[in-house]
Enzyme design. Structure first.
Site, PDB file in Angstrom:
ATOM      1  N   ASP A 120      -5.728  43.367  53.325  1.00 57.77           N
ATOM      2  CA  ASP A 120      -4.940  42.369  52.340  1.00 57.77           C
ATOM      3  C   ASP A 120      -4.260  41.359  53.014  1.00 57.77           C
ATOM      4  OD1 ASP A 120      -4.529  41.587  49.690  1.00 57.77           O
ATOM      5  OD2 ASP A 120      -2.751  42.754  49.735  1.00 57.77           O
ATOM      6  N   TYR A 122      -1.484  37.638  53.290  1.00 56.84           N
ATOM      7  CA  TYR A 122      -0.294  37.242  52.449  1.00 56.84           C
ATOM      8  C   TYR A 122      -0.155  35.648  52.852  1.00 56.84           C
ATOM      9  CZ  TYR A 122       4.861  37.628  51.758  1.00 56.84           C
ATOM     10  OH  TYR A 122       6.242  37.435  51.370  1.00 56.84           O
ATOM     11  N   HIS A 127       4.119  31.944  47.588  1.00 58.55           N
ATOM     12  CA  HIS A 127       4.527  33.265  47.192  1.00 58.55           C
ATOM     13  C   HIS A 127       5.259  33.887  48.298  1.00 58.55           C
ATOM     14  CE1 HIS A 127       4.025  37.624  46.225  1.00 58.55           C
ATOM     15  NE2 HIS A 127       3.526  37.824  47.532  1.00 58.55           N
ATOM     16  N   ARG A 136      15.654  37.867  51.130  1.00 56.38           N
ATOM     17  CA  ARG A 136      16.615  37.187  52.324  1.00 56.38           C
ATOM     18  C   ARG A 136      17.322  36.108  51.915  1.00 56.38           C
ATOM     19  NH1 ARG A 136      11.506  38.651  54.340  1.00 56.38           N
ATOM     20  NH2 ARG A 136      11.126  36.304  54.468  1.00 56.38           N
ATOM     21  N   GLU A 193      -0.813  41.761  41.662  1.00 52.59           N
ATOM     22  CA  GLU A 193      -0.878  40.617  42.612  1.00 52.59           C
ATOM     23  C   GLU A 193      -2.334  39.775  42.277  1.00 52.59           C
ATOM     24  OE1 GLU A 193       2.069  41.588  46.154  1.00 52.59           O
ATOM     25  OE2 GLU A 193      -0.319  42.029  46.347  1.00 52.59           O
ATOM     26  N   GLU A 195      -5.284  37.973  43.133  1.00 55.46           N
ATOM     27  CA  GLU A 195      -5.614  37.567  44.471  1.00 55.46           C
ATOM     28  C   GLU A 195      -7.226  37.173  44.444  1.00 55.46           C
ATOM     29  OE1 GLU A 195      -5.057  40.008  47.692  1.00 55.46           O
ATOM     30  OE2 GLU A 195      -3.260  40.822  46.936  1.00 55.46           O
ATOM     31  N   ASP A 227      -4.524  43.426  43.317  1.00 58.33           N
ATOM     32  CA  ASP A 227      -3.756  44.260  44.061  1.00 58.33           C
ATOM     33  C   ASP A 227      -2.341  44.745  43.496  1.00 58.33           C
ATOM     34  OD1 ASP A 227      -3.888  46.090  46.692  1.00 58.33           O
ATOM     35  OD2 ASP A 227      -2.427  44.744  47.321  1.00 58.33           O
ATOM     36  N   ARG A 231       6.704  47.899  43.320  1.00 61.82           N
ATOM     37  CA  ARG A 231       7.824  47.388  44.016  1.00 61.82           C
ATOM     38  C   ARG A 231       8.865  48.035  44.444  1.00 61.82           C
ATOM     39  NH1 ARG A 231       4.815  43.059  45.575  1.00 61.82           N
ATOM     40  NH2 ARG A 231       3.887  41.507  43.909  1.00 61.82           N
ATOM     41  N   GLN A 234       7.473  50.429  47.185  1.00 61.41           N
ATOM     42  CA  GLN A 234       7.272  49.503  48.503  1.00 61.41           C
ATOM     43  C   GLN A 234       8.577  49.105  49.112  1.00 61.41           C
ATOM     44  OE1 GLN A 234       5.334  45.978  47.493  1.00 61.41           O
ATOM     45  NE2 GLN A 234       5.326  45.099  49.473  1.00 61.41           N
ATOM     46  N   LYS A 247       1.413  50.348  47.533  1.00 59.77           N
ATOM     47  CA  LYS A 247       0.086  49.518  47.469  1.00 59.77           C
ATOM     48  C   LYS A 247      -1.479  50.313  47.455  1.00 59.77           C
ATOM     49  CE  LYS A 247       1.600  45.200  48.299  1.00 59.77           C
ATOM     50  NZ  LYS A 247       1.314  43.861  47.448  1.00 59.77           N
ATOM     51  N   THR A 251      -6.494  49.259  43.757  1.00 59.87           N
ATOM     52  CA  THR A 251      -6.808  47.560  43.702  1.00 59.87           C
ATOM     53  C   THR A 251      -8.074  47.364  42.967  1.00 59.87           C
ATOM     54  OG1 THR A 251      -6.069  47.670  46.060  1.00 59.87           O
ATOM     55  CG2 THR A 251      -7.415  45.932  45.356  1.00 59.87           C
ATOM     56  N   GLU A 355       7.744  37.537  40.819  1.00 53.09           N
ATOM     57  CA  GLU A 355       8.030  36.022  40.872  1.00 53.09           C
ATOM     58  C   GLU A 355       8.295  35.636  39.679  1.00 53.09           C
ATOM     59  OE1 GLU A 355       5.536  33.627  44.027  1.00 53.09           O
ATOM     60  OE2 GLU A 355       4.287  35.546  43.466  1.00 53.09           O
TER      61      GLU A 355
END
Length: 407
Positions: A120, A122, A127, A136, A193, A195, A227, A231, A234, A247, A251, A355
């Protein structure tokens, strides 16, 4: 008035003869798994039709999995597709083909290939930037390596499940910043997610990287992929080695694989690069654009909540394949790799609840009530379309899953 043939697909149907995605099905009266090709609201038993027509491709299409066809290589993929197109469009074949068409609602769809490995990525700048700003806030949103290589991780192939399979809420360790110690229990931040997945057909030799220009020799087609992500699990486990239990529990993938050849009209240039790329990733002089203009819709309990645009993805599938193999890692028939969450620049284009709700700060409104993350009983569905030839649309098979309580 003569009865209309299932082959008379209405104009504008996204599953017309310009599409012809592959799947595997069975019926209530026959549990054998067979390769099917979708045409309109019907499924063509491809192996049976090939036998009826005396086709040389009856062998490739007569299996309970797509893997033998995948392994046959690009020339076979092209030739079989041309044959199938002729079978569903040439009136001379109707008498032989029509008995092997079944209504879509009369079949059970299965995972159409045997999964080898799963990776997988990114690859969405939007995103990755959103996630960076959330976690951060005082630093740079993107890590220093992000625009120099496609970041990815190895997933768990054994928990790839076909659309329609229930997803059991995972349990694991979690620890909020204010908690004195971790606790164990069901995830309380269960997410999606949105995808796009890519399916490898032709394998490669260990030690032999796959070049950018060889993408279409190895990748058979694409499909929608969700996926699922815990959270909270994770967040506690991922430092320093990355995703694991948050994760690996499930899937979900579509039951239909759209051949790359059906998406020629959807090719589009990826976003402009901000830094020079190393030669093995540099696609500036590629024969044709490496992006795909796919329009995804995310629905929760039947209500549309987001429309992620795949055309905005910074890293292309060809670049991901090149990076995945540049160290000499080999490809196997049935390898699956995911694009990573697809998100656009607008709030309504974000492909995850993380998000959309900004990590639970801003709830979304559903008919059943507010949501920050998924509750038991919630059903998530991804659908998508792409531009097709002569103004048509190419439909991608949906992927759906319902959350059930932890065990």
């Amino acid at each position: 008035m003569p009865q209309q043939s299932p082959l008379d697909v209405p104009e504008g149907d996204p599953f017309g003869p310009h599409n012809l995605p592959y799947g595997v099905f069975s019926t209530g009266g026959d549990a054998r798994r067979r390769i099917g090709v979708r045409i309109g609201g019907h499924v063509l038993d491809a192996g049976a039709a090939a036998e009826a027509l005396g086709s040389p491709y009856a062998g490739l299409l007569g299996h309970p999995s797509l893997n033998p066809l995948l392994a046959a290589g690009r020339t076979a993929w092209r030739d079989v597709r041309r044959a199938l197109t002729a079978w569903v469009t040439d009136p001379g074949h109707r008498e032989a083909v029509e008995p092997h068409l079944l209504p879509l609602d009369a079949v059970t769809l299965h995972l159409p290939y045997e999964v080898a490995d799963y990776v997988d990525f990114y690859a969405s700048e939007h995103h990755a930037t959103n996630v960076g700003r959330m976690f951060r806030p005082d630093g740079e949103p993107l890590t220093p390596n992000w625009k120099h290589l496609p970041i990815g991780y190895h997933g768990r192939s054994g928990t790839i499940v076909v659309s329609g399979t229930d997803v059991v809420r995972p349990s694991g360790q979690r620890k909020a910043p204010s908690d004195p110690a971790p606790v164990f229990g069901p995830s309380v931040k269960l997410d999606i997610e949105a995808e796009v997945g890519f399916l490898v057909g032709t394998p490669s030799e260990p030690g032999s990287p796959v070049a950018l220009g060889d993408f279409e020799d190895h990748v058979f087609g694409l499909f929608l992929l969700n996926d699922w992500s815990a959270r909270d699990i994770q967040a506690w486990e991922y430092v320093p080695l990355g995703p694991f239990l948050g994760k690996s529990f499930a899937t979900s993938v579509s039951a239909w694989v759209t051949p790359l050849e059906a998406l020629d009209a959807a090719r589009t240039a990826p976003p402009a690069r901000d830094f020079p790329l190393l030669p093995y990733l540099d696609d500036a002089d590629a024969d044709r654009p490496g992006g795909f203009d796919l329009h995804i819709t995310v629905s929760v309990n039947g209500q549309e909540v987001a429309h992620p645009p795949f055309a905005t993805m910074y890293w292309t599938a060809a670049q991901q394949l090149a990076h995945m193999t540049v160290n000499g890692a080999s490809l196997r028939t049935g390898d699956v790799y995911g694009s990573g969450t697809v998100s656009g620049p607008e709030v309504a284009q974000r492909g995850s609840l993380l998000e959309l709700t900004w990590n639970g700060r801003d709830a979304i409104e559903l008919a059943e009530g507010k949501r920050t993350f998924l509750e038991d009983g919630d059903t998530v569905t991804l659908t998508a379309w792409a531009p097709g030839p002569a103004g048509t649309r190419v439909g991608l098979g949906e992927v759906t899953g319902r959350i059930t309580p932890s065990r």
